[in-house]
Design an enzyme around this catalytic site. Sequence first.
Site, PDB file in Angstrom:
ATOM      1  N   PRO A 102       0.852  -1.192   0.000  1.00  0.00           N
ATOM      2  CA  PRO A 102       0.000   0.000   0.000  1.00  0.00           C
ATOM      3  C   PRO A 102       0.887   1.241   0.000  1.00  0.00           C
ATOM      4  CG  PRO A 102       0.051  -1.017   2.179  1.00  0.00           C
ATOM      5  CD  PRO A 102       0.921  -1.852   1.303  1.00  0.00           C
ATOM      6  N   MET A 103       0.775   2.068  -1.036  1.00  0.00           N
ATOM      7  CA  MET A 103       1.610   3.277  -1.126  1.00  0.00           C
ATOM      8  C   MET A 103       0.718   4.497  -1.308  1.00  0.00           C
ATOM      9  SD  MET A 103       4.772   1.916  -3.475  1.00  0.00           S
ATOM     10  CE  MET A 103       3.736   0.965  -4.608  1.00  0.00           C
ATOM     11  N   GLY A 115       7.017  -2.684  -3.207  1.00  0.00           N
ATOM     12  CA  GLY A 115       6.477  -1.321  -3.223  1.00  0.00           C
ATOM     13  C   GLY A 115       7.072  -0.494  -4.332  1.00  0.00           C
ATOM     14  N   ARG A 116       8.137   0.245  -3.998  1.00  0.00           N
ATOM     15  CA  ARG A 116       8.667   1.241  -4.939  1.00  0.00           C
ATOM     16  C   ARG A 116       9.103   0.653  -6.277  1.00  0.00           C
ATOM     17  NH1 ARG A 116      12.993   4.085  -1.255  1.00  0.00           N
ATOM     18  NH2 ARG A 116      13.098   1.968  -0.430  1.00  0.00           N
ATOM     19  N   GLY A 125      10.901  -4.509   1.509  1.00  0.00           N
ATOM     20  CA  GLY A 125      12.037  -3.594   1.552  1.00  0.00           C
ATOM     21  C   GLY A 125      13.130  -4.011   0.592  1.00  0.00           C
ATOM     22  N   ASP A 126      13.357  -3.176  -0.432  1.00  0.00           N
ATOM     23  CA  ASP A 126      14.488  -3.322  -1.364  1.00  0.00           C
ATOM     24  C   ASP A 126      14.385  -4.469  -2.372  1.00  0.00           C
ATOM     25  OD1 ASP A 126      15.523  -1.197  -0.008  1.00  0.00           O
ATOM     26  OD2 ASP A 126      17.220  -2.246   0.886  1.00  0.00           O
ATOM     27  N   LYS A 185       1.052  -4.492   8.950  1.00  0.00           N
ATOM     28  CA  LYS A 185       2.339  -4.152   8.329  1.00  0.00           C
ATOM     29  C   LYS A 185       3.101  -3.260   9.295  1.00  0.00           C
ATOM     30  CE  LYS A 185       4.682  -2.597   4.260  1.00  0.00           C
ATOM     31  NZ  LYS A 185       5.067  -1.250   3.900  1.00  0.00           N
ATOM     32  N   GLN A 189      -6.320  -0.971   4.018  1.00  0.00           N
ATOM     33  CA  GLN A 189      -5.380  -0.651   5.091  1.00  0.00           C
ATOM     34  C   GLN A 189      -5.780   0.640   5.796  1.00  0.00           C
ATOM     35  OE1 GLN A 189      -1.283   1.023   4.865  1.00  0.00           O
ATOM     36  NE2 GLN A 189      -0.624  -1.034   5.464  1.00  0.00           N
ATOM     37  N   CYS A 207       4.133   3.199   8.720  1.00  0.00           N
ATOM     38  CA  CYS A 207       4.373   4.453   8.006  1.00  0.00           C
ATOM     39  C   CYS A 207       5.272   5.369   8.827  1.00  0.00           C
ATOM     40  CB  CYS A 207       3.062   5.164   7.696  1.00  0.00           C
ATOM     41  SG  CYS A 207       3.377   6.713   6.816  1.00  0.00           S
TER      42      CYS A 207
END
Length: 329
Positions: free
Chosen positions: A19-20, A229-230, A206-207, A142, A73, A103
């Site tokens: 979720p972004m 995510g990113r 992450g990453d 999360k 979320q 967050c």
Amino acid sequence: MSVQIGNIDLGEFPLLLAPMEDVSDPPFRYVCKQNGADMMYTEFISSEGLIRDAAKSRQKLDIFEYERPIGIQIFGSDIDHMREATEIATQANPDLMDINYGCPVKQVACRGAGASLLQDIDKMVAMTKAVVNATHLPVTVKTRLGWDDTTKNVYEVAERLQDVGIKALTIHGRTRAQMYKGVADWTLIREIKKNPRINIPIFGNGDIDSPEKAADWRLEYGVDGMMIGRAAIGYPWIFREIKHYFKTGEHLEGPTIAERINVCRTHLQRSVEWKGPKTGIFEMRRHYASYFKGIENFKEYRMRLVQAPTVDEVEDILAEVHDNYAVMA
């Protein structure tokens, strides 16, 4: 072995879309789903906003059948408000509810929500219990490793949240103090997965930005699945590329220019249908650079795409891109 969250079967090693904020809206989720995301979440939604009936928070509850399984979320700092928001969100009929305790941004963490609850585990446990009791849906969480390097308390968090009824836990391998800087550390995630007391799925986040890293970390850290995510922004193909690599050990060829244009166009159409032309076009602007990343001499086109005020003009520019670059390919 299939991964189960409640009665949701996610297959053998699910890839989840994170979720972004301002990114994971229905148009973006659509293109990720098409490219292999196994489960997705809405952007995080303020419990206060839902209770106040704020239009922006309400709109984030929009979910569509093709997105399933999907989680809503929520985040907040007040236990009663989180309970109430859970009841409201449950009526939108998602497949699960997710709580954001990860967050790191000031507007959230400094208001006592998101990652700041890592500083008050008792309150986090009470809040989680209230959410679990307020819905018939499975509840997931999360979070991060801890508030900072001296308080990496996610091991305790995992046990205590499982005890009050969560059905899965996603851990981002950074502390709140790290924000999104430095390197994600998954060693604690592995320890939690190995904890004999833990029997819920543990997802790492992450990453993860390449098929090799996904495959290496799957073996090294033993998680049940991964949340991306990113790396998916402007590159929804990451899901299918990782899955292909898992199956074959080989790289899938990257998307062609025609594919990039088609997905970009689909994303734009969905954005305009969902938000109307003005907002749809405006919010799409943050994605163009990512969709065409790494393509030589694209700067001029990007500038034009970002300035184009109508769908027709964006379509014309995309057609021009196709004609110029497809020939070169």
